[in-house]
Design a protein around this motif. Structure first.
Motif, PDB file in Angstrom:
ATOM      1  N   ASN A 105     -56.268 -67.548 -40.493  1.00  0.00           N
ATOM      2  CA  ASN A 105     -57.012 -66.554 -39.812  1.00  0.00           C
ATOM      3  C   ASN A 105     -57.416 -66.661 -38.739  1.00  0.00           C
ATOM      4  N   ASP A 106     -56.464 -67.645 -37.874  1.00  0.00           N
ATOM      5  CA  ASP A 106     -56.845 -68.230 -36.787  1.00  0.00           C
ATOM      6  C   ASP A 106     -56.517 -67.139 -35.391  1.00  0.00           C
ATOM      7  N   HIS A 107     -55.670 -66.348 -36.020  1.00  0.00           N
ATOM      8  CA  HIS A 107     -55.760 -65.489 -34.424  1.00  0.00           C
ATOM      9  C   HIS A 107     -55.736 -63.541 -35.049  1.00  0.00           C
ATOM     10  N   PRO A 108     -57.147 -63.907 -35.303  1.00  0.00           N
ATOM     11  CA  PRO A 108     -57.402 -62.374 -35.595  1.00  0.00           C
ATOM     12  C   PRO A 108     -56.978 -61.520 -34.927  1.00  0.00           C
ATOM     13  N   GLU A 109     -56.806 -61.708 -34.045  1.00  0.00           N
ATOM     14  CA  GLU A 109     -56.327 -60.142 -32.846  1.00  0.00           C
ATOM     15  C   GLU A 109     -54.693 -59.277 -33.232  1.00  0.00           C
TER      16      GLU A 109
ATOM     17  N   ARG B  94     -53.255 -60.389 -35.497  1.00  0.00           N
ATOM     18  CA  ARG B  94     -53.288 -59.674 -37.715  1.00  0.00           C
ATOM     19  C   ARG B  94     -54.079 -58.436 -37.726  1.00  0.00           C
ATOM     20  N   ARG B  95     -54.444 -58.018 -36.699  1.00  0.00           N
ATOM     21  CA  ARG B  95     -55.379 -56.908 -36.765  1.00  0.00           C
ATOM     22  C   ARG B  95     -54.142 -55.684 -36.252  1.00  0.00           C
ATOM     23  N   ALA B  96     -53.566 -56.190 -34.999  1.00  0.00           N
ATOM     24  CA  ALA B  96     -52.903 -55.210 -34.916  1.00  0.00           C
ATOM     25  C   ALA B  96     -51.007 -55.506 -35.362  1.00  0.00           C
ATOM     26  N   ASP B  97     -50.988 -56.673 -36.316  1.00  0.00           N
ATOM     27  CA  ASP B  97     -50.202 -56.435 -37.301  1.00  0.00           C
ATOM     28  C   ASP B  97     -49.881 -56.025 -38.202  1.00  0.00           C
ATOM     29  N   ALA B  98     -51.171 -55.357 -38.764  1.00  0.00           N
ATOM     30  CA  ALA B  98     -51.689 -54.754 -39.783  1.00  0.00           C
ATOM     31  C   ALA B  98     -51.419 -53.087 -39.117  1.00  0.00           C
ATOM     32  N   GLU B  99     -52.693 -52.573 -38.299  1.00  0.00           N
ATOM     33  CA  GLU B  99     -51.953 -51.510 -37.202  1.00  0.00           C
ATOM     34  C   GLU B  99     -50.016 -50.769 -37.181  1.00  0.00           C
ATOM     35  N   LYS B 100     -49.358 -52.531 -36.997  1.00  0.00           N
ATOM     36  CA  LYS B 100     -48.174 -50.938 -36.385  1.00  0.00           C
ATOM     37  C   LYS B 100     -47.984 -51.790 -38.293  1.00  0.00           C
ATOM     38  N   VAL B 101     -48.005 -52.442 -39.377  1.00  0.00           N
ATOM     39  CA  VAL B 101     -47.824 -51.927 -40.705  1.00  0.00           C
ATOM     40  C   VAL B 101     -48.148 -50.404 -41.446  1.00  0.00           C
ATOM     41  N   LYS B 102     -49.637 -50.117 -41.097  1.00  0.00           N
ATOM     42  CA  LYS B 102     -49.789 -49.237 -41.219  1.00  0.00           C
ATOM     43  C   LYS B 102     -49.130 -47.964 -40.872  1.00  0.00           C
ATOM     44  N   GLU B 103     -48.579 -47.828 -39.718  1.00  0.00           N
ATOM     45  CA  GLU B 103     -48.102 -46.796 -38.654  1.00  0.00           C
ATOM     46  C   GLU B 103     -46.558 -46.919 -40.097  1.00  0.00           C
ATOM     47  N   SER B 104     -45.752 -47.679 -39.385  1.00  0.00           N
ATOM     48  CA  SER B 104     -44.504 -47.928 -39.837  1.00  0.00           C
ATOM     49  C   SER B 104     -44.115 -47.514 -41.215  1.00  0.00           C
ATOM     50  N   LEU B 105     -44.847 -47.906 -42.441  1.00  0.00           N
ATOM     51  CA  LEU B 105     -44.495 -47.565 -43.342  1.00  0.00           C
ATOM     52  C   LEU B 105     -45.186 -46.138 -43.701  1.00  0.00           C
ATOM     53  N   GLY B 106     -46.331 -45.644 -42.953  1.00  0.00           N
ATOM     54  CA  GLY B 106     -46.681 -44.246 -43.308  1.00  0.00           C
ATOM     55  C   GLY B 106     -46.026 -43.426 -42.725  1.00  0.00           C
TER      56      GLY B 106
END
Length: 519
Positions: free
Chosen positions: A44-48, A50-62
């Motif tokens: 968890n050394d790059h939290p920002e 990580r958050r951006a990646d999570a939003e991309k995944v949620k948008e794409s798979l959504g």
């Protein structure tokens, strides 16, 4: 125009091993949960990012109808749920129901997955589509030649320092099975202990807590749960007997790769001082996917980085590890460089402790023998300064397991199951014993020396030039090698000093406490 997809390297699953037939197609409207692993999982050394990646995944798979049901961004996991037909479209696969010889009916797939092109380099793995089991443990009756060992016997045999593990959090990881509160209470009463508060943590699987709960399960599930229940109670009672004042949490999940990842996510977040795992599968078994063991290993690395010592049994099937070929095999996750691999011993003729070997092999109707050897998957860590050659021609200089050992065979452990006295063992028992010792010692260390990943410390050099493990353990230099029969028919030898059968040996608890105060 159809959305572009790219292959997810390492996600390939073969046709299920020893599968008899395809039973029927998966219901296209079945709701299925998957765990999506992001890049750099376990850290968890790059939290920002990580958050951006999570939003991309949620948008794409959504866009495929998948919805988020849990986010564990500290460790890099997102759990999403969707209908089978939508998951098939999102990951370009075809989910089927297989009927396996050993696994029964389960959902599975074949070949590689694909992911939407905009997730390339962001998504490292997708787990939960395929439910084949990748957790296994053998069930052994006790062989009480000399009377099974009580908690007090274990403390004396392994020179545990005084203490109760007060204030230390111990995690026990289980796959399936049951947890019976009454058995823990009776066990404590039999041994003069105050029953502790044991926390049950369901992670996608809720264990039956009473016989009535067990009887409500469907017949196939009921039989499997009851078979594993005795092993669950053994793990808990060994820890309770040796650390009665620790904070004990028992985590339950399903048997597949998703179950492993979800459990380890919780462990990394909860940060116990030690973890006991009595399950595994040969590291090169085809039921693992390349991504599966890689992503599990990332979580184990994350645990080690937090100072968590994960104690893992090295397996009960000797050098063959239930793989029928001419090579030697070791169990994963015991072979991970980020755990403490624990092998097994037996005690005979009153007080002679030697390597555990009891004609291993289910085909022979045998008992079992300690796993151990040289990994063909994981390189030897730089801190593991041992000279052990692989028995497999042309193999790498891999990680050597086990690191340590403890009682697995005769005379077995004194336990309570379904209200009655029982006995059991295997390296499934050695792992919780070491977890209890780690917690008990940690509670007695100065604050600056607590919560450290133990394994590399054992291989470090002391003031006399010898590894610290030679002081913290009593060497086991007698016993059978760990050959499996008929496959591969050879194994690793027990010898003076470190060996790939019993590691540095069995605990010398007081000495372990002393040496950890010096490093």
């Amino acid at each position: 125009m159809p959305e572009q997809h790219v292959r997810l390297a390492g996600s390939e699953r073969p046709h299920p091993t020893k599968s008899v037939s395809i039973a029927e197609p998966v219901d296209p409207n079945e709701e299925i949960a998957v765990t999506v692993s992001l890049r750099d999982a376990g850290r968890n050394d790059h939290p920002e990012q990580r958050r951006a990646d999570a939003e991309k995944v949620k948008e794409s798979l959504g866009r495929y109808g998948l919805r988020v049901t849990d986010e564990r961004l500290e460790v890099g996991s997102i759990e999403m749920t969707g209908k089978a037909k939508d998951l098939n479209r999102a990951f370009r696969t075809e989910l089927k129901l297989f009927h396996g010889e050993r696994q029964g009916v389960f959902r599975g797939r074949e070949g590689e997955l694909e992911i939407p092109a905009d997730l390339d380099g962001i998504v490292a793995g997708v787990f939960g589509l395929d439910k084949r089991r990748v957790a296994r443990r053998r069930v052994f009756p006790g062989t009480g030649e000399n009377g099974s060992f009580t908690p007090r016997d274990l403390e004396e045999q392994y020179q545990f320092p005084e203490g109760t593990g007060h204030g230390r959090k111990i995690a026990i990881l289980e796959f399936g099975g049951c947890y019976f509160d009454d058995d823990t209470d009776i066990f404590c009463r039999n041994h003069g202990l105050t029953p502790p508060s044991v926390e049950i943590v369901p992670v996608g699987y809720t264990p039956p807590r009473t016989l009535q709960d067990l009887r409500r399960l469907p017949a196939p599930d009921r039989g499997m749960a009851k078979e594993i229940a005795g092993e669950v109670m053994m793990d808990v009672q060994i820890v309770v007997g040796l650390c009665p004042e620790a904070d004990i949490s028992v985590y339950f999940a399903d048997w597949d790769q998703k179950g492993w990842i979800d459990l380890l996510d919780r462990v990394v977040i909860d940060k116990p001082v030690t973890v006991s795992i009595s399950y595994g599968l040969a590291e090169d078994h085809p039921d693992w996917s390349e991504l599966g063991i890689s992503e599990i290993n990332k979580r184990l690395a994350g645990a080690a980085a937090k100072g968590i010592t994960v104690c893992v049994s090295s397996g009960d099937d000797a050098s063959g590890d239930q793989v029928d070929d001419d090579n030697c095999h070791v169990d994963f996750p015991a072979s991970s460089p980020h755990v403490l691999g624990v092998g097994g011993t037996e005690i005979v003729r009153g007080d002679v402790e030697r390597s555990w070997w009891d004609t291993p092999g289910e085909r022979n109707g045998g008992g079992g023998a300690t796993g151990g050897g040289v990994s063909v998957v994981w390189d030897r860590p730089e801190w593991q300064h041992v000279r052990v050659d692989s028995q497999n021609p042309g193999a790498i200089d891999g990680r050597v397991v086990p690191d340590v050992a403890a009682l697995a065979g005769s005379p077995g452990y004194d336990l309570t199951f379904l209200g009655e006295s029982s006995q059991s063992g295997g390296t499934s028992a050695s792992a919780p014993l070491w977890a209890a010792l780690v917690a008990r010692v940690d509670a007695l260390l100065p604050a600056a020396k607590q919560q450290r990943f133990l394994t590399p410390l054992l291989y470090g050099t002391g003031t006399n030039g010898r590894p610290l493990g030679t002081h913290a353990c009593r060497d086991i230099d007698t016993g059978h090698d760990n050959a499996s029969f008929p496959f591969p028919g050879r194994g690793y030898k027990v010898r003076n000093g470190y060996d790939p059968v019993t590691g540095f040996g069995v605990p010398a608890g007081v000495e372990l406490l002393k040496v950890l105060k010096t490093v």
